[in-house]
Write a protein that holds these residues in place. Sequence first.
Motif, mmCIF file in Angstrom:
data_model
loop_
_atom_site.group_PDB
_atom_site.id
_atom_site.type_symbol
_atom_site.label_atom_id
_atom_site.label_comp_id
_atom_site.label_asym_id
_atom_site.label_seq_id
_atom_site.Cartn_x
_atom_site.Cartn_y
_atom_site.Cartn_z
ATOM 1 N N ILE A 178 28.531 -94.169 -78.051
ATOM 2 C CA ILE A 178 27.424 -94.454 -77.142
ATOM 3 C C ILE A 178 27.914 -94.565 -75.709
ATOM 4 C CG2 ILE A 178 25.656 -96.175 -76.560
ATOM 5 C CD1 ILE A 178 25.725 -96.808 -79.694
ATOM 6 N N CYS A 179 29.005 -95.289 -75.501
ATOM 7 C CA CYS A 179 29.542 -95.437 -74.146
ATOM 8 C C CYS A 179 30.058 -94.109 -73.606
ATOM 9 C CB CYS A 179 30.658 -96.482 -74.134
ATOM 10 S SG CYS A 179 30.081 -98.173 -74.386
ATOM 11 N N PHE A 180 30.588 -93.273 -74.475
ATOM 12 C CA PHE A 180 31.067 -91.953 -74.054
ATOM 13 C C PHE A 180 29.920 -91.066 -73.586
ATOM 14 C CE2 PHE A 180 32.744 -87.626 -75.348
ATOM 15 C CZ PHE A 180 33.612 -87.518 -74.271
ATOM 16 N N VAL A 181 28.760 -91.245 -74.232
ATOM 17 C CA VAL A 181 27.582 -90.459 -73.846
ATOM 18 C C VAL A 181 26.960 -90.993 -72.565
ATOM 19 C CG1 VAL A 181 25.241 -89.817 -74.555
ATOM 20 C CG2 VAL A 181 27.102 -89.749 -76.219
ATOM 21 N N VAL A 182 26.937 -92.324 -72.403
ATOM 22 C CA VAL A 182 26.216 -92.945 -71.288
ATOM 23 C C VAL A 182 26.966 -92.812 -69.975
ATOM 24 C CG1 VAL A 182 25.382 -95.151 -70.377
ATOM 25 C CG2 VAL A 182 24.956 -94.547 -72.753
ATOM 26 N N LEU A 183 28.272 -93.088 -69.971
ATOM 27 C CA LEU A 183 29.051 -93.071 -68.738
ATOM 28 C C LEU A 183 29.809 -91.757 -68.596
ATOM 29 C CD1 LEU A 183 30.454 -96.716 -68.627
ATOM 30 C CD2 LEU A 183 28.499 -95.764 -67.414
ATOM 31 N N PRO A 184 30.110 -91.341 -67.369
ATOM 32 C CA PRO A 184 30.743 -90.039 -67.157
ATOM 33 C C PRO A 184 32.186 -90.000 -67.633
ATOM 34 C CG PRO A 184 30.597 -91.244 -65.088
ATOM 35 C CD PRO A 184 29.818 -92.026 -66.099
ATOM 36 N N GLY A 185 32.554 -88.841 -68.205
ATOM 37 C CA GLY A 185 33.940 -88.641 -68.603
ATOM 38 C C GLY A 185 34.406 -89.681 -69.607
ATOM 39 N N PRO A 186 35.660 -90.112 -69.498
ATOM 40 C CA PRO A 186 36.216 -91.085 -70.444
ATOM 41 C C PRO A 186 36.020 -92.543 -70.019
ATOM 42 C CG PRO A 186 37.951 -90.273 -69.047
ATOM 43 C CD PRO A 186 36.686 -89.592 -68.581
ATOM 44 N N LEU A 187 35.252 -92.797 -68.952
ATOM 45 C CA LEU A 187 35.142 -94.163 -68.431
ATOM 46 C C LEU A 187 34.461 -95.103 -69.407
ATOM 47 C CD1 LEU A 187 34.203 -93.515 -64.684
ATOM 48 C CD2 LEU A 187 36.449 -93.923 -65.700
ATOM 49 N N GLY A 188 33.434 -94.633 -70.123
ATOM 50 C CA GLY A 188 32.701 -95.495 -71.042
ATOM 51 C C GLY A 188 33.568 -96.064 -72.150
ATOM 52 N N PRO A 189 34.271 -95.218 -72.928
ATOM 53 C CA PRO A 189 35.136 -95.749 -73.985
ATOM 54 C C PRO A 189 36.203 -96.707 -73.466
ATOM 55 C CG PRO A 189 34.785 -93.411 -74.306
ATOM 56 C CD PRO A 189 34.191 -93.744 -72.979
ATOM 57 N N VAL A 190 36.795 -96.391 -72.318
ATOM 58 C CA VAL A 190 37.842 -97.262 -71.766
ATOM 59 C C VAL A 190 37.255 -98.609 -71.362
ATOM 60 C CG1 VAL A 190 39.487 -97.550 -69.879
ATOM 61 C CG2 VAL A 190 39.274 -95.346 -71.017
ATOM 62 N N LEU A 191 36.117 -98.597 -70.673
ATOM 63 C CA LEU A 191 35.487 -99.850 -70.257
ATOM 64 C C LEU A 191 35.137 -100.708 -71.462
ATOM 65 C CD1 LEU A 191 34.221 -101.689 -68.118
ATOM 66 C CD2 LEU A 191 32.125 -100.336 -68.310
ATOM 67 N N TYR A 192 34.556 -100.101 -72.490
ATOM 68 C CA TYR A 192 34.164 -100.873 -73.670
ATOM 69 C C TYR A 192 35.378 -101.477 -74.361
ATOM 70 C CZ TYR A 192 31.941 -102.267 -78.005
ATOM 71 O OH TYR A 192 31.483 -103.008 -79.066
ATOM 72 N N ARG A 193 36.425 -100.670 -74.578
ATOM 73 C CA ARG A 193 37.588 -101.190 -75.303
ATOM 74 C C ARG A 193 38.300 -102.273 -74.519
ATOM 75 N NH1 ARG A 193 37.066 -101.702 -79.070
ATOM 76 N NH2 ARG A 193 37.053 -99.673 -80.058
ATOM 77 N N LEU A 194 38.454 -102.098 -73.198
ATOM 78 C CA LEU A 194 39.129 -103.116 -72.394
ATOM 79 C C LEU A 194 38.326 -104.413 -72.388
ATOM 80 C CD1 LEU A 194 40.455 -101.148 -69.280
ATOM 81 C CD2 LEU A 194 41.592 -101.600 -71.460
ATOM 82 N N ALA A 195 37.010 -104.315 -72.239
ATOM 83 C CA ALA A 195 36.167 -105.509 -72.232
ATOM 84 C C ALA A 195 36.234 -106.225 -73.575
ATOM 85 C CB ALA A 195 34.724 -105.132 -71.899
#
Length: 307
Positions: free
Chosen positions: A154-171
Amino acid sequence: MTLFSLIFALLLEQWRPSGDRNRIILLFLSYADALERYFNTGVRRHGVAAWIVAVVPVLIFTGWIYYLLYNLSPLLGWAWNVVILYLTMGFRYFSDSFAAIKDALRNGDLLMARRLLREWRGVPADESGSAEIARNTIELGLIHSHRYVFAIIICFVVLPGPLGPVLYRLAELLSERWANQAEQAPDAFGHFAAKAFEVIDWIPARSTAVSFAIAGNFEDAVYCWRAQAASWMDHAEGIILASGAGALGVRLGDSLREPDGQYHRPELGVGEDADMDFLQSTVGLIWRTLVLWLLLLLLLEIASWAG
């Protein structure tokens, strides 16, 4: 390219699991521990500063590498997406543990099932019966399928590029790492990390719950979500577990054995008590949900090409 990135990352992860604690994750956790030692003065604003210092540089670096590679060649940008998804997802991380417990219960090896559940949960399960082990395993399977697969998608689809997965995992990692401070008081060091993950997980948690409902018993899933989720300690987890329990037609929650005795929790779901048969039903629900997301992304790709 979103669909192909996900499929390739899932295949790569099935072939060679990165694990929940791969070297990159362990390096970040060491960095988080160093920030905690430096910033933790028991004041919330220092926790906010530590979270920003931990997350923002990694996001900037990840995004910069992506756009640099993409400008050189879209294929290189696609490869970077696959690498990030591979490092942030963990389908095999929970599916192997889930399958091992299911096989142990099927073979009647209660001691092995208890040991595997203890290793997965991190707390003793020496007095748990087969029904309790099955219930706890289903709960862990639903939560981990969300955090390590569906939320990343879901985060990969919502945010551009790889930012979504990285933001979710770090958080998620920072919330887990600094959770002891968050439980002390609203002004504690780790409180912001917990709240930040709660906000970031708001859309993914509800999207996963909806997809569970579509892939299972929709009416019961929606009923349990609306009637029972709010009573759970963690509201996002309550939404996922209530929807998953309703979709499966199983009852989850209730008492849970902890090292200091029984830990009573609200009951979630409708239908029968959890047993070994529902473990296989849970596997089916997770796979149907994954196929549902891949089909949805395929339709989006076709619409994009047609446009």
